[in-house]
Design an enzyme around this catalytic site. Structure first.
Site, PDB file in Angstrom:
ATOM      1  N   LYS A  83       0.863  -1.194   0.000  1.00 45.32           N
ATOM      2  CA  LYS A  83       0.000   0.000   0.000  1.00 45.32           C
ATOM      3  C   LYS A  83       0.895   1.237   0.000  1.00 45.32           C
ATOM      4  O   LYS A  83       1.743   1.409   0.887  1.00 45.32           O
ATOM      5  CB  LYS A  83      -0.872  -0.045   1.246  1.00 45.32           C
ATOM      6  CG  LYS A  83      -2.129   0.770   1.181  1.00 45.32           C
ATOM      7  CD  LYS A  83      -2.941   0.457   2.428  1.00 45.32           C
ATOM      8  CE  LYS A  83      -4.243   1.207   2.459  1.00 45.32           C
ATOM      9  NZ  LYS A  83      -4.891   1.045   3.772  1.00 45.32           N
TER      10      LYS A  83
HETATM   11  C1  E4P Z   1      -8.177   2.065   3.729  1.00 41.23           C
HETATM   12  O1  E4P Z   1      -7.428   1.298   3.233  1.00 41.23           O
HETATM   13  C2  E4P Z   1      -7.944   2.804   4.972  1.00 41.23           C
HETATM   14  O2  E4P Z   1      -7.206   1.947   5.816  1.00 41.23           O
HETATM   15  C3  E4P Z   1      -9.197   3.141   5.709  1.00 41.23           C
HETATM   16  O3  E4P Z   1     -10.340   2.762   4.998  1.00 41.23           O
HETATM   17  C4  E4P Z   1      -9.245   4.518   6.282  1.00 41.23           C
HETATM   18  O4  E4P Z   1     -10.471   4.665   6.963  1.00 41.23           O
HETATM   19  P1  E4P Z   1     -10.748   5.846   8.010  1.00 41.23           P
HETATM   20  O5  E4P Z   1     -11.010   7.102   7.240  1.00 41.23           O
HETATM   21  O6  E4P Z   1     -11.952   5.382   8.757  1.00 41.23           O
HETATM   22  O7  E4P Z   1      -9.510   5.948   8.875  1.00 41.23           O
END
Ligand code: E4P
Length: 216
Positions: A83
């Site tokens: 990622k």
């Molecule tokens: C996605 O890969 C992220 O880890 C995640 O969805 C972020 O979500 P949040 O805005 O609730 O922190």
């Protein structure tokens, strides 16, 4: 549409896996910071439970470091997806890793053009954050519509992974739009199976069964 859990919490992952609807996992440094143990150990454990893609995020801000970290993550398990945050250095790293057949997930996407750039760089997935857009009074799901349309216009194989999901409506709308993946907290995944009329119906059937069960 594939269902991913957005968590590094192993008990929730184990529970979701038993339902048989768990297609993959996304994590990030914030989610890992909430758990005990080293990031590599946590990710290793997750990858033993889940066969599908498991995203592990890099923290370097330069392409070279991102690639180095990404290659380290790939040693944890075969199903690791690296990622990488959206930025110019991130795009360079995505290009380099995709040339080495390493799967990447370009994260922190907040505009359609960022998604297009990530797809052009060779990202396997893009993660637009709908909840965080909603939080600042910008309709997150409109971004999903735009990205799905753009990828379809040009036939990109990059998957649209709807992230920062906060409620079941986000999941329903993702499916209506035709997103490839929705990643969600365990609480949201559990709520998808719920309906008050289902609960009431089960209660009624059980009560009526009590009346007839002695008859035979
Ligand atoms: C996605 O890969 C992220 O880890 C995640 O969805 C972020 O979500 P949040 O805005 O609730 O922190």
């Amino acid at each position: 549409m594939k269902f991913f859990l957005d968590t590094a919490h192993v008990p929730h992952i184990r529970e979701a896996a038993t339902v048989g609807l768990l297609d993959g996992i996304t994590t990030n440094p914030t989610l890992l910071s909430k758990e005990e143990g080293s990031p590599a150990d946590i990710m290793r454990e997750i990858c033993k439970i889940v066969d599908g893609p498991v995203s592990a995020e890099v923290i370097s801000l330069e392409a070279e470091g991102m690639v180095r970290e990404g290659l380290e993550w790939t040693k944890v398990a075969e199903n690791i997806v690296v990622k990488i945050p959206m930025c110019i250095e991130g795009l360079k790293a995505i290009r380099t890793l995709s040339e080495q057949d390493v799967k990447t997930n370009c994260t922190l996407i907040f505009s359609p053009i960022q998604a297009l750039m990530a797809a052009k760089a060779g990202a396997s997935m893009v993660s637009p954050f709908v909840g965080r857009l909603d939080d600042i009074q910008t309709p997150g799901m409109e971004l999903i519509e735009q990205i799905v349309q753009i990828f379809s216009n040009y036939g990109f194989p990059t998957e649209v992974l709807v992230a920062s999901i906060r409620n079941p409506i986000h999941v329903v709308q993702s499916a209506e739009i035709g997103a490839d993946i929705a990643t969600m907290p365990w609480s949201v995944m559990q709520s998808l199976a719920k309906h008050p009329l289902t609960d009431r119906g089960i209660e009624q059937f059980l009560a009526d069964w009590e009346k007839v069960k002695q008859r035979s």
